[in-house]
Design a protein around this motif. Structure first.
Motif, PDB file in Angstrom:
ATOM      1  N   TYR A  76       2.730  33.853 -31.934  1.00  0.00           N
ATOM      2  CA  TYR A  76       2.043  33.593 -30.664  1.00  0.00           C
ATOM      3  C   TYR A  76       0.522  33.716 -30.759  1.00  0.00           C
ATOM      4  O   TYR A  76      -0.069  34.604 -30.147  1.00  0.00           O
ATOM      5  CB  TYR A  76       2.531  34.554 -29.571  1.00  0.00           C
ATOM      6  N   HIS A  79      -1.717  34.811 -27.766  1.00  0.00           N
ATOM      7  CA  HIS A  79      -1.611  36.149 -27.192  1.00  0.00           C
ATOM      8  C   HIS A  79      -2.290  37.212 -28.048  1.00  0.00           C
ATOM      9  O   HIS A  79      -2.105  38.395 -27.815  1.00  0.00           O
ATOM     10  CB  HIS A  79      -0.145  36.495 -26.951  1.00  0.00           C
ATOM     11  N   HIS A 115      -1.132  41.142 -27.677  1.00  0.00           N
ATOM     12  CA  HIS A 115      -0.728  41.566 -26.343  1.00  0.00           C
ATOM     13  C   HIS A 115       0.577  40.844 -26.006  1.00  0.00           C
ATOM     14  O   HIS A 115       0.581  39.633 -25.824  1.00  0.00           O
ATOM     15  CB  HIS A 115      -1.812  41.244 -25.316  1.00  0.00           C
ATOM     16  N   PRO A 117       3.361  39.072 -24.356  1.00  0.00           N
ATOM     17  CA  PRO A 117       3.469  38.391 -23.065  1.00  0.00           C
ATOM     18  C   PRO A 117       4.756  38.724 -22.311  1.00  0.00           C
ATOM     19  O   PRO A 117       4.856  38.460 -21.121  1.00  0.00           O
ATOM     20  CB  PRO A 117       3.448  36.911 -23.453  1.00  0.00           C
TER      21      PRO A 117
END
Length: 166
Positions: A76, A79, A115, A117
């Motif tokens: 990801y 993120h 981070h 999600p």
């Protein structure tokens, strides 16, 4: 090779998918030089990995000239919060490899943190499971009352067990 186009100060090479095979099969030095020239890396990059853990990494990079570096992290990319010398930069996802790309122009410290999600969803799920577990424990615990009478559940279970045995 399909063609060569000069664009301003640059050159655009139009090549087919089998140019490497073609250059080796026909022993074409010109095509081989073109393929290896396109694969050549101009400049150098020295780096030191300061730390690496689950969802975080920190490194020092020293490129010989401004360049795009590929970080072997493909989970990801949007993120990740990536900071180069303390400044927040937008990570780029390499569509070919799925890895994260970062632009650096000078000796820099790169700090990145993931981070999640789905963290809110995980918290809500944990709360939901806790509520279900609390309900089941209260409804079917040793001290719970059976809905059909005044006997406790464990007494009913023992009676049923004895009936099956006898």
């Amino acid at each position: 090779m399909i063609g060569v186009v000069k664009l301003g100060k640059g050159t655009l090479y139009l090549v087919g998918g089998n140019i490497l095979y073609h250059s080796i099969y026909w022993d074409s030095k010109k095509e081989a030089e073109l393929v290896f020239g396109l694969a050549r890396i101009d400049g150098s990059l020295n780096y030191t990995l300061l730390s690496r853990s689950d969802g975080k990494y920190s490194l020092i990079v020293s490129p010989s000239k401004p360049m795009l570096i590929r970080v072997s992290e493909s989970y990801y990319p949007p993120h990740w919060e990536i900071r180069v010398n303390g400044e927040l930069v937008e990570p780029i996802r390499d569509d070919r490899t799925g890895l994260t790309l970062i632009t650096v122009s000078k000796a820099s410290t790169v700090n990145a943190e993931f981070h999640d999600p789905f963290m809110r969803l995980r918290v809500y799920s944990a709360i939901g499971w806790a509520v279900v577990l609390a309900y089941v424990l209260l409804e079917f615990s040793w001290g719970g009352v059976h809905q059909g009478g005044n006997k406790r559940i464990w007494q009913v279970e023992i009676e049923l067990f004895l009936r099956v045995l006898l």
